[in-house]
Design an enzyme around this catalytic site. Structure first.
Site, PDB file in Angstrom:
ATOM      1  N   GLY A  16       0.832  -1.196   0.000  1.00  0.00           N
ATOM      2  CA  GLY A  16       0.000   0.000   0.000  1.00  0.00           C
ATOM      3  C   GLY A  16       0.867   1.246   0.000  1.00  0.00           C
ATOM      4  N   LEU A  17       0.223   2.377  -0.182  1.00  0.00           N
ATOM      5  CA  LEU A  17       0.916   3.667  -0.212  1.00  0.00           C
ATOM      6  C   LEU A  17       1.662   3.937   1.090  1.00  0.00           C
ATOM      7  CD1 LEU A  17      -2.030   5.835  -1.616  1.00  0.00           C
ATOM      8  CD2 LEU A  17       0.042   5.200  -2.883  1.00  0.00           C
TER       9      LEU A  17
ATOM     10  N   GLY B 287      -0.851   2.637   6.374  1.00  0.00           N
ATOM     11  CA  GLY B 287      -1.045   1.922   7.632  1.00  0.00           C
ATOM     12  C   GLY B 287      -0.391   0.548   7.666  1.00  0.00           C
ATOM     13  N   LYS B 288       0.460   0.244   6.700  1.00  0.00           N
ATOM     14  CA  LYS B 288       1.100  -1.081   6.642  1.00  0.00           C
ATOM     15  C   LYS B 288       1.856  -1.402   7.941  1.00  0.00           C
ATOM     16  CE  LYS B 288       3.672  -0.032   3.128  1.00  0.00           C
ATOM     17  NZ  LYS B 288       3.190   1.359   3.057  1.00  0.00           N
TER      18      LYS B 288
ATOM     19  N   SER C 130       5.963  -1.791  -2.008  1.00  0.00           N
ATOM     20  CA  SER C 130       5.932  -2.770  -3.123  1.00  0.00           C
ATOM     21  C   SER C 130       4.864  -2.406  -4.150  1.00  0.00           C
ATOM     22  CB  SER C 130       5.740  -4.197  -2.590  1.00  0.00           C
ATOM     23  OG  SER C 130       4.671  -4.303  -1.672  1.00  0.00           O
TER      24      SER C 130
END
Lengths: 205, 205
Positions: B36-37, B41-42, B110
């Protein structure tokens, strides 16, 4: 679904610590780095050690040519630079495994002292145990065993830069564990390593 | 030294299997790949998930920029080639962790589908579960959060090739888990992932 963790998720600020991970596993993560000539017995000892640890409820994982050269390091050749990068990457991955709590058992010739010392330093800086295991058989014994037929090819000039023949093997000067595999059984070798782990308190958490 | 394994070493021919390793750990190794961007919140989800799993006696480890970019991948830059190699190496290391029995939780932007698909394929070929977790927040929400001040720098032209600003983010089309973090609490996100693990039988062995 005996656990049903999903029905009872509680989360609070903070990050799981290395100590929590290792306590969960009932051991302390560490790196066992076997080094020695081709045919010295590194793989045999590594496979047997892994088996004994796992049968005793411990958590170990082997890194060797099979799972590294065809995967992480498949884009590396055998130049001096690539050989150093090969060991460096394996060292970094070992550090991650040790941090996770695993007992990682490496089986690579890793002939150069400087490369091994870099890996040792990586671990020391991270506060993770690094045990160098010198798998020591005389060249004539290793060459006689020649399990992969590589010495024969090296002697015939079909392989260049082969450790022990036309490339040096730099023996460890301060290995934590020294195994003379031409004088010891596999069980003796495994016992010596397990004793080293136990005496350092690494098999409990 | 409660164990005293050394006094009772028994070894027989054969290699410890993946099944034995995983059974010992009471779980099946697998890779959770959050994507994710920046600011989606990763990391928050990965940290919380690790904490919940470990508090419930499971064995998890996070790979993120902190332990990868300064270690294994410190010799990589940000060219297209190096970015692909960055993800490839992380994918190979994830596969090793999953094989060892760990639940490995990755937190990397990624952004390219092709790179993620290569990692998925690596796992499928090895018979190891790979769960893609789309951590999905709209760009304006991620940019508003901007926890590291990177969007500000990218908008000012101080960072080039920043995902979502002047480099594309290719959203997953078939992610196993889709988290809309601007509509879900951290606990909700963790619960969704744990449910996905439990429904696949990965939290028992």
């Amino acid at each position: 679904m005996a656990q049903q963790i999903a029905t009872n998720v509680h989360w609070h600020e903070g990050t799981a610590s290395r100590e929590e991970r290792h306590k969960n596993l009932g051991q302390k993560g560490c790196t066992l780095w076997t080094t020695g000539l081709s045919g010295s017995g590194k793989s045999t000892v590594a496979v047997a050690l892994e088996q004994v640890l796992i049968q005793n409820g411990k958590h170990a994982y082997r890194l060797d040519g099979d799972n590294i050269r065809h995967g992480l390091n498949k884009n590396l050749g055998f130049s001096a630079e690539d050989r150093a990068e090969n060991i460096r990457r394996i060292g970094e991955v070992s550090k991650l495994f040790a941090d996770s709590g695993m007992i990682v058992i490496n089986a690579f010739i890793s002939p150069y002292r400087a490369d091994r010392d870099i890996v040792r330093q990586l671990h020391e800086e991270a506060g993770l145990p690094f045990l160098e295991v010198f798998v020591d058989a005389p060249l004539e014994v290793a060459e006689e065993r020649d399990p992969k037929g590589l010495y024969k090819k090296a002697r015939a000039g079909e392989i260049k830069g082969f450790t022990g023949i036309d490339d040096p093997y730099e023996a460890p000067e301060h290995a934590e564990i020294h195994l003379k595999t031409h004088e010891m059984s596999v069980e003796d070798s495994v016992r010596a390593i397990v004793e080293a782990l136990e005496s350092r308190g690494l098999l409990s958490a």
